[in-house]
Design an enzyme around this catalytic site. Structure first.
Site, PDB file in Angstrom:
ATOM      1  CB  THR A  94     -17.759  14.382  -2.631  1.00 46.20           C
ATOM      2  OG1 THR A  94     -18.001  14.570  -1.235  1.00 46.20           O
ATOM      3  CG2 THR A  94     -18.725  15.246  -3.427  1.00 46.20           C
ATOM      4  CE  LYS A 169     -20.066  17.189  -0.205  1.00 45.61           C
ATOM      5  NZ  LYS A 169     -19.495  17.608   1.028  1.00 45.61           N
ATOM      6  CE  LYS A 244     -14.674  15.598  -5.605  1.00 42.18           C
ATOM      7  NZ  LYS A 244     -14.272  14.675  -4.550  1.00 42.18           N
TER       8      LYS A 244
HETATM    9  P1  NAD Z   1      -7.401  13.527   0.564  1.00 43.95           P
HETATM   10  O1  NAD Z   1      -6.779  13.822  -0.754  1.00 43.95           O
HETATM   11  O2  NAD Z   1      -6.798  14.069   1.798  1.00 43.95           O
HETATM   12  O3  NAD Z   1      -7.520  11.916   0.755  1.00 43.95           O
HETATM   13  C1  NAD Z   1      -7.747  11.024  -0.283  1.00 43.95           C
HETATM   14  C2  NAD Z   1      -6.848   9.812  -0.014  1.00 43.95           C
HETATM   15  O4  NAD Z   1      -7.152   8.802  -0.968  1.00 43.95           O
HETATM   16  C3  NAD Z   1      -5.365  10.142  -0.152  1.00 43.95           C
HETATM   17  O5  NAD Z   1      -4.714   9.831   1.078  1.00 43.95           O
HETATM   18  C4  NAD Z   1      -4.906   9.254  -1.294  1.00 43.95           C
HETATM   19  O6  NAD Z   1      -3.579   8.769  -1.132  1.00 43.95           O
HETATM   20  C5  NAD Z   1      -5.916   8.141  -1.235  1.00 43.95           C
HETATM   21  N1  NAD Z   1      -6.050   7.377  -2.478  1.00 43.95           N
HETATM   22  C6  NAD Z   1      -6.198   7.844  -3.736  1.00 43.95           C
HETATM   23  N2  NAD Z   1      -6.305   6.800  -4.598  1.00 43.95           N
HETATM   24  C7  NAD Z   1      -6.227   5.676  -3.852  1.00 43.95           C
HETATM   25  C8  NAD Z   1      -6.261   4.282  -4.149  1.00 43.95           C
HETATM   26  N3  NAD Z   1      -6.373   3.844  -5.396  1.00 43.95           N
HETATM   27  N4  NAD Z   1      -6.153   3.403  -3.142  1.00 43.95           N
HETATM   28  C9  NAD Z   1      -6.006   3.840  -1.852  1.00 43.95           C
HETATM   29  N5  NAD Z   1      -5.964   5.144  -1.511  1.00 43.95           N
HETATM   30  C10 NAD Z   1      -6.070   6.039  -2.502  1.00 43.95           C
HETATM   31  O7  NAD Z   1      -8.921  13.977   0.413  1.00 43.95           O
HETATM   32  P2  NAD Z   1      -9.989  14.225   1.607  1.00 43.95           P
HETATM   33  O8  NAD Z   1     -10.001  15.653   1.956  1.00 43.95           O
HETATM   34  O9  NAD Z   1      -9.796  13.174   2.652  1.00 43.95           O
HETATM   35  O10 NAD Z   1     -11.345  13.950   0.802  1.00 43.95           O
HETATM   36  C11 NAD Z   1     -11.799  12.633   0.529  1.00 43.95           C
HETATM   37  C12 NAD Z   1     -13.194  12.732  -0.070  1.00 43.95           C
HETATM   38  O11 NAD Z   1     -14.045  13.409   0.856  1.00 43.95           O
HETATM   39  C13 NAD Z   1     -13.259  13.530  -1.375  1.00 43.95           C
HETATM   40  O12 NAD Z   1     -14.172  12.902  -2.235  1.00 43.95           O
HETATM   41  C14 NAD Z   1     -13.751  14.896  -0.921  1.00 43.95           C
HETATM   42  O13 NAD Z   1     -14.444  15.599  -1.942  1.00 43.95           O
HETATM   43  C15 NAD Z   1     -14.670  14.511   0.223  1.00 43.95           C
HETATM   44  N6  NAD Z   1     -14.882  15.563   1.242  1.00 43.95           N
HETATM   45  C16 NAD Z   1     -13.823  16.264   1.750  1.00 43.95           C
HETATM   46  C17 NAD Z   1     -14.056  17.242   2.711  1.00 43.95           C
HETATM   47  C18 NAD Z   1     -12.919  18.032   3.308  1.00 43.95           C
HETATM   48  O14 NAD Z   1     -13.187  19.038   3.990  1.00 43.95           O
HETATM   49  N7  NAD Z   1     -11.671  17.625   3.127  1.00 43.95           N
HETATM   50  C19 NAD Z   1     -15.360  17.506   3.144  1.00 43.95           C
HETATM   51  C20 NAD Z   1     -16.416  16.751   2.633  1.00 43.95           C
HETATM   52  C21 NAD Z   1     -16.157  15.781   1.670  1.00 43.95           C
END
Ligand code: NAD
Length: 293
Positions: A94, A169, A244
């Protein structure tokens, strides 16, 4: 079987990657966290030493990263220089609409189709493979991506051209943020007026106040047993995540010169709530702030 590079194996990315493995695809994953890579390997995937290595030899690249700056950096530094001709890209993060469109335009200029495909459904949906995907990009790329999205999700909607998935979204979540505050205010007022919470629910859930924040995710304990209010507001969708998305909506509104006064108020309200130390709580916990003691 398709070889898929999956970059960003966090709370959402890891279970999504596992579902792709479960469907028989080969997944080459990369994350900055070695713990996440170990979990991917334990599930049958291959841990790459870098994003560049994950992308080399992959036919599809999926990214699930925290924010626009990460998406831009990963595509510019690792994906574009290492992707073979014919590879296509699906960004499920997102992020802001402008960055999403800019990265997709850069990909197109290099001959790579790219979709924005943000999700709703949270970690539960990611694990169960029941996410909703809101997809932006051209018809041909959507057709190619659909079989993979269907493995990770239950509802796949082609929202329009590039950036439309992100637009859908943030518009949806702006409705949710505003409506959760509205429902919470109503329950807080009902308490002060001596109106029983269940009675308000019974009436409002069948009347013109009916909405998802009321009927599926009620912010007071009791009326909807599955809502986080019944487990001390342990997060299904955290207040920090809601903030966010509301901030992304405000950024988009400013860029598009749209008038969103309630969205702005909701972003300010969640901003205060999070800065008071509540970011990890479920976003429905704003009821507690409004109710006071
Ligand atoms: P998270 O922080 O658990 O996961 C993000 C991952 O990206 C981390 O493991 C981090 O180490 C990795 N990362 C960051 N920079 C990186 C790079 N340069 N190379 C490789 N890996 C890298 O976050 P999440 O909850 O998995 O969310 C991910 C996305 O999904 C976000 O954009 C969030 O807004 C969206 N989202 C999350 C949810 C939820 O309920 N968690 C729901 C809908 C959408």
């Amino acid at each position: 079987m398709t070889t898929i590079a999956f970059i960003g194996l966090g709370n959402m990315g890891l279970p999504m990657a596992k579902n792709l493995l479960g469907a028989g695809h080969a997944v080459r994953g990369f994350d900055l966290s070695s713990e996440s890579l170990e979990k991917l390997t334990a599930a049958g995937g291959t841990a790459a030493a870098s994003a560049a290595e994950a992308v080399s030899g992959a036919e599809v690249v999926v990214t699930m990263l925290p924010a626009g700056k990460h998406v831009r950096a990963v595509y510019e530094e690792s994906v574009f220089p290492n992707a073979a001709p014919g590879t296509f890209f699906i960004d499920c993060s997102t992020i802001d609409v402008d960055t999403s469109r800019a990265v997709a335009a850069d990909a197109a200029a290099k001959g790579f189709p790219m979709l924005d495909a943000p999700v709703s459904g949270g970690t539960g949906g990611a694990e169960a493979g029941t996410l909703t995907f809101m997809v932006g990009g051209d018809d041909a790329a959507f057709e190619r991506a659909s079989p993979f999205l269907k493995v990770m999700g239950a509802t796949i909607v082609h929202a329009g051209g590039s950036g439309s998935g992100q637009a859908a979204k943030i518009c949806n979540n702006m409705v949710l943020g505003i409506s959760m505050i509205a429902v919470s205010e109503a329950f807080a007022l009902a308490d002060k007026l001596g109106l029983d919470r269940q009675k308000l629910f019974d009436i409002s859930s069948k009347s013109s106040g009916q909405c998802w924040a009321m009927t599926s995710y009620c912010p007071v304990p009791g009326p909807v047993p599955t809502s986080p209010a019944n487990r001390e507001y342990q997060a299904g969708f955290s207040a920090a995540m809601m903030l966010k998305d509301l901030d992304l909506a405000q950024q988009a509104a400013e860029s598009a010169k749209a008038t969103t006064p309630m969205g702005k108020k909701a972003a300010e309200f969640y901003g205060n709530f999070v800065s008071e130390g509540n970011g990890a709580l479920d976003f429905s916990a704003v009821f507690k702030k409004l109710r006071g003691n």
